[in-house]
Scaffold this active site. Structure first.
Site, PDB file in Angstrom:
ATOM      1  N   HIS A 166      -4.265  12.032  -1.379  1.00 29.45           N
ATOM      2  CA  HIS A 166      -4.619  11.543  -2.497  1.00 29.45           C
ATOM      3  C   HIS A 166      -4.770  12.510  -3.507  1.00 29.45           C
ATOM      4  O   HIS A 166      -5.438  13.391  -3.742  1.00 29.45           O
ATOM      5  CB  HIS A 166      -6.057  10.849  -2.500  1.00 29.45           C
ATOM      6  CG  HIS A 166      -6.466  10.328  -3.688  1.00 29.45           C
ATOM      7  ND1 HIS A 166      -6.899   8.810  -3.813  1.00 29.45           N
ATOM      8  CD2 HIS A 166      -6.866  10.689  -4.824  1.00 29.45           C
ATOM      9  CE1 HIS A 166      -7.487   8.784  -5.101  1.00 29.45           C
ATOM     10  NE2 HIS A 166      -7.336   9.939  -5.775  1.00 29.45           N
ATOM     11  N   HIS A 194     -12.385   5.251   2.319  1.00 31.16           N
ATOM     12  CA  HIS A 194     -11.886   5.019   1.101  1.00 31.16           C
ATOM     13  C   HIS A 194     -12.481   5.845  -0.417  1.00 31.16           C
ATOM     14  O   HIS A 194     -12.413   5.589  -1.308  1.00 31.16           O
ATOM     15  CB  HIS A 194     -11.304   3.693   0.639  1.00 31.16           C
ATOM     16  CG  HIS A 194     -10.451   3.141   1.504  1.00 31.16           C
ATOM     17  ND1 HIS A 194      -9.264   3.623   2.136  1.00 31.16           N
ATOM     18  CD2 HIS A 194     -10.460   1.754   2.367  1.00 31.16           C
ATOM     19  CE1 HIS A 194      -8.885   3.022   2.833  1.00 31.16           C
ATOM     20  NE2 HIS A 194      -9.559   1.821   3.213  1.00 31.16           N
ATOM     21  N   LYS A 218     -14.468   9.090  -2.040  1.00 37.84           N
ATOM     22  CA  LYS A 218     -14.299  10.463  -1.912  1.00 37.84           C
ATOM     23  C   LYS A 218     -15.465  11.208  -1.363  1.00 37.84           C
ATOM     24  O   LYS A 218     -16.534  10.942  -1.858  1.00 37.84           O
ATOM     25  CB  LYS A 218     -13.773  10.850  -3.409  1.00 37.84           C
ATOM     26  CG  LYS A 218     -12.577  10.385  -3.875  1.00 37.84           C
ATOM     27  CD  LYS A 218     -12.385  10.500  -5.219  1.00 37.84           C
ATOM     28  CE  LYS A 218     -11.145   9.555  -5.517  1.00 37.84           C
ATOM     29  NZ  LYS A 218     -11.086   9.370  -6.878  1.00 37.84           N
ATOM     30  N   GLU A 220      -4.264   7.791 -10.304  1.00 35.38           N
ATOM     31  CA  GLU A 220      -4.261   8.212  -9.052  1.00 35.38           C
ATOM     32  C   GLU A 220      -3.075   8.197  -8.329  1.00 35.38           C
ATOM     33  O   GLU A 220      -2.369   7.000  -8.513  1.00 35.38           O
ATOM     34  CB  GLU A 220      -5.400   7.288  -8.362  1.00 35.38           C
ATOM     35  CG  GLU A 220      -6.761   7.516  -8.938  1.00 35.38           C
ATOM     36  CD  GLU A 220      -8.048   6.998  -8.105  1.00 35.38           C
ATOM     37  OE1 GLU A 220      -8.980   7.723  -8.096  1.00 35.38           O
ATOM     38  OE2 GLU A 220      -7.873   5.945  -7.471  1.00 35.38           O
ATOM     39  N   GLU A 279      -3.713   3.648  -8.611  1.00 37.97           N
ATOM     40  CA  GLU A 279      -4.488   2.976  -9.836  1.00 37.97           C
ATOM     41  C   GLU A 279      -4.902   4.036 -10.806  1.00 37.97           C
ATOM     42  O   GLU A 279      -4.600   5.114 -10.718  1.00 37.97           O
ATOM     43  CB  GLU A 279      -5.621   2.415  -9.165  1.00 37.97           C
ATOM     44  CG  GLU A 279      -6.661   3.335  -8.669  1.00 37.97           C
ATOM     45  CD  GLU A 279      -8.083   2.544  -8.673  1.00 37.97           C
ATOM     46  OE1 GLU A 279      -8.180   1.513  -9.278  1.00 37.97           O
ATOM     47  OE2 GLU A 279      -8.817   3.265  -8.012  1.00 37.97           O
ATOM     48  N   ARG A 324     -11.973   6.075 -17.286  1.00 34.20           N
ATOM     49  CA  ARG A 324     -13.417   6.337 -17.464  1.00 34.20           C
ATOM     50  C   ARG A 324     -13.315   7.895 -17.104  1.00 34.20           C
ATOM     51  O   ARG A 324     -12.799   8.351 -16.470  1.00 34.20           O
ATOM     52  CB  ARG A 324     -14.302   5.603 -16.644  1.00 34.20           C
ATOM     53  CG  ARG A 324     -14.046   5.583 -15.497  1.00 34.20           C
ATOM     54  CD  ARG A 324     -15.046   4.990 -14.421  1.00 34.20           C
ATOM     55  NE  ARG A 324     -14.714   4.780 -13.307  1.00 34.20           N
ATOM     56  CZ  ARG A 324     -14.487   5.539 -12.096  1.00 34.20           C
ATOM     57  NH1 ARG A 324     -14.909   6.926 -12.083  1.00 34.20           N
ATOM     58  NH2 ARG A 324     -13.969   5.352 -10.953  1.00 34.20           N
TER      59      ARG A 324
HETATM   60  P1  ADP Z   1     -10.485   1.931  -5.334  1.00 32.85           P
HETATM   61  O1  ADP Z   1     -10.322   1.256  -6.645  1.00 32.85           O
HETATM   62  O2  ADP Z   1     -11.057   0.702  -4.480  1.00 32.85           O
HETATM   63  O3  ADP Z   1     -10.949   3.009  -5.036  1.00 32.85           O
HETATM   64  P2  ADP Z   1      -7.594   2.585  -4.743  1.00 32.85           P
HETATM   65  O4  ADP Z   1      -6.559   1.979  -4.859  1.00 32.85           O
HETATM   66  O5  ADP Z   1      -7.993   3.855  -5.646  1.00 32.85           O
HETATM   67  O6  ADP Z   1      -8.979   1.644  -4.484  1.00 32.85           O
HETATM   68  O7  ADP Z   1      -7.510   3.272  -3.213  1.00 32.85           O
HETATM   69  C1  ADP Z   1      -8.222   3.928  -2.555  1.00 32.85           C
HETATM   70  C2  ADP Z   1      -8.233   4.531  -1.387  1.00 32.85           C
HETATM   71  O8  ADP Z   1      -7.587   3.662  -0.473  1.00 32.85           O
HETATM   72  C3  ADP Z   1      -6.968   5.534  -1.553  1.00 32.85           C
HETATM   73  O9  ADP Z   1      -7.571   6.841  -2.031  1.00 32.85           O
HETATM   74  C4  ADP Z   1      -6.340   5.614  -0.266  1.00 32.85           C
HETATM   75  O10 ADP Z   1      -7.188   6.404   0.633  1.00 32.85           O
HETATM   76  C5  ADP Z   1      -6.360   4.359   0.432  1.00 32.85           C
HETATM   77  N1  ADP Z   1      -5.110   3.432  -0.107  1.00 32.85           N
HETATM   78  C6  ADP Z   1      -4.834   2.631  -1.211  1.00 32.85           C
HETATM   79  N2  ADP Z   1      -3.726   2.165  -1.151  1.00 32.85           N
HETATM   80  C7  ADP Z   1      -3.103   2.778  -0.043  1.00 32.85           C
HETATM   81  C8  ADP Z   1      -1.700   2.573   0.374  1.00 32.85           C
HETATM   82  N3  ADP Z   1      -0.634   1.662  -0.135  1.00 32.85           N
HETATM   83  N4  ADP Z   1      -1.500   3.111   1.706  1.00 32.85           N
HETATM   84  C9  ADP Z   1      -2.396   3.883   2.102  1.00 32.85           C
HETATM   85  N5  ADP Z   1      -3.659   4.036   1.818  1.00 32.85           N
HETATM   86  C10 ADP Z   1      -4.045   3.511   0.453  1.00 32.85           C
END
Ligand code: ADP
Length: 463
Positions: A222, A249, A251, A289, A301, A305
């Site tokens: 990430h 998921h 950090k 991200e 995404e 903020r």
């Molecule tokens: P949130 O808005 O809930 O934080 P994200 O879209 O940022 O969701 O995803 C959070 C985490 O989920 C990512 O940092 C990663 O670890 C995992 N993740 C999200 N999408 C994928 C994907 N396409 N493949 C693998 N892991 C994913």
């Protein structure tokens, strides 16, 4: 790609007092940034936070409702009333709570106040992960393979999309956040059940059943890019962070810069983010991200903020991101260009949570003793002190421990020492777990993927 410079309509952006619509360490962080800029602060709180230390250092401290966040930190009418009564001219939402609520940003503007963040339109576009993906594809930002449209109800069409992407796929809620509303599907047999479960979860948790599907990357990291944009069409990116150390998921440890990434591809992605900001007329701070696998970046995404992990970027760039955010909200033009942005040394941040180090269950109670580490290159962002009562109502984050040193190896050593020096009694925290993690050889080598921490935890509990 042509440069479309979108100039935000002129509004009166002058203010002398900022209402801080948040709590905890970030309320204190924002308060300090305001004070350093000569601005007065109005801090709101719930009944549970009446005794918060930052209440004493705020010019005005107002209790706006009961402990439950829905009745206080998420109560838009109460916050707007507090702003009116106290004469605040701007509202800083911090992170979490109302920070990515487009309707709130709009209500703040309608009340004649400045929302310290992007406009409601940008928040709405980026808050919906499907429209964000579309906007990013249109701006030439690389995205995770999969359509930028909502999953239809038609079972055949859904199966076709999944086989075109190739299993494993991930089903995600368009309105998801906080690591929730996602489900991995490894084979066609479980596709429809996974969709039905995620849709129900999305309906209940995020108020929208819209879902989308993309490739589930098996061992990505990430990596995120911090941007800063003013209302005059200027935008810069402030380097990159690695936030791959995640549990569920979420950090746990962040660092800047992301280790082992060649400068040219990251520069291209940084430029693409900045270009996307210019194209959508984005202003304020924001984070793009990405997942990074086999040398390629895939957008997942954008957070519209300030982020919890902003300090690691402050440590490496020497910039005060919160002050910069407030200045652009005042309508001031960026006083720094891309060529002046440097990344110096290496920084780590540990999130110190009031939770059991083995089960991760939240731990409430009174902090009976607190000794914090200090010294060159050590920063602690916290609102707690001895006698502080950790309440069960909110997020378990009680402090952020941040270090900075010349190299990654030295920064790791500094974090080990800093973690060894903390004493925090009375409640359980994840400090023992963080100490063990900073002894891990794979982590020390760097470039571990987003699944590493969960695997490491499994191994530890098995041994
Ligand atoms: P949130 O808005 O809930 O934080 P994200 O879209 O940022 O969701 O995803 C959070 C985490 O989920 C990512 O940092 C990663 O670890 C995992 N993740 C999200 N999408 C994928 C994907 N396409 N493949 C693998 N892991 C994913």
């Amino acid at each position: 790609m042509g440069k479309v410079q979108v100039k935000v309509a002129e509004v009166d952006r002058q203010f002398e007092a900022v209402l801080i619509a948040n709590r905890g360490e970030i309320a204190l962080r924002i308060q300090r940034a305001c004070q350093e800029l000569g601005l007065k602060t109005v801090t709101i709180c719930s009944e549970a936070d009446r005794d918060a230390s930052y209440g004493k250092s705020s010019d005005v401290f107002l209790c706006i409702g009961p402990s439950s966040a829905g009745k206080s930190y998420l109560n838009q009418d109460a916050i707007l009333l507090a702003a009116r009564l106290s004469g605040a001219g701007a509202i800083h939402p911090g992170y979490g709570f109302l920070s990515e609520n487009a309707a709130f940003a709009e209500a703040v503007k309608k009340a004649g106040l400045v929302f310290i963040g992007p406009d409601a339109r940008s928040i709405a576009t980026m808050g919906d992960k499907i429209s964000a993906k579309s906007a990013m594809m249109a701006a030439g930002v690389p995205c995770v393979p999969g359509p930028d449209t909502a999953l239809p109800d038609d079972r055949d069409a859904v199966e076709k999309t999944a086989s075109e992407i190739g299993y494993p796929v991930i089903i995600k809620a368009a309105g998801g956040g906080g690591g929730r509303g996602m489900r991995v599907v490894t084979e066609a047999d479980s596709l429809h059940e996974a969709i039905a479960l995620t849709r129900e979860e999305a309906r209940q948790a995020f108020g929208s059943p819209a879902l989308y599907m993309e490739k589930f990357l098996q061992r990505p990291r990430h990596i995120e890019i911090q941007v800063l944009c003013d209302t005059h069409g200027n935008a810069v990116w402030l380097g990159h962070r690695d936030c791959s150390m995640q549990r569920r998921h979420q950090k746990v440890v962040e660092e800047a810069p992301a280790p082992g990434i060649p400068p040219e591809p990251i520069r291209q992605v940084g430029e693409a983010c900045v270009e996307a900001c210019r194209q959508i007329g984005y202003h304020g701070v924001g984070t793009f991200e990405f997942l990074y696998e086999d040398g390629a970046f895939y957008f997942i995404e954008m957070n519209t903020r300030l982020q919890v992990e902003h300090p690691v970027t402050e440590m490496t760039t020497g910039l005060d991101i919160v002050q910069a955010q407030i200045k652009v909200a005042q309508g001031r033009a960026l006083d720094i260009g891309q060529s002046e942005i440097k990344s110096d040394g290496h920084s780590f941040e540990c999130r110190i949570n009031a939770e059991d180090p083995a089960t991760f269950m939240p731990s409430a109670g009174v902090i009976t003793a607190l000794e914090l580490p200090n010294g060159p290159g050590i920063r602690v962002d916290t609102h707690v002190q001895t006698g502080y009562k950790v309440s069960p109502y909110y997020d378990s984050l009680i402090a952020k421990l941040i270090v900075h040193a010349a190299t990654r190896t030295e920064a790791m050593a500094k974090m080990r020492d800093a973690l060894a020096d903390i004493r925090l009694d009375g409640i359980s925290t994840n400090i023992p777990f963080l100490r063990a993690l900073f002894e891990d050889h794979e982590f020390a080598r760097g470039e571990t993927d987003i699944h590493y921490l969960e695997k490491w935890l499994k191994q530890r509990s098995a041994s």
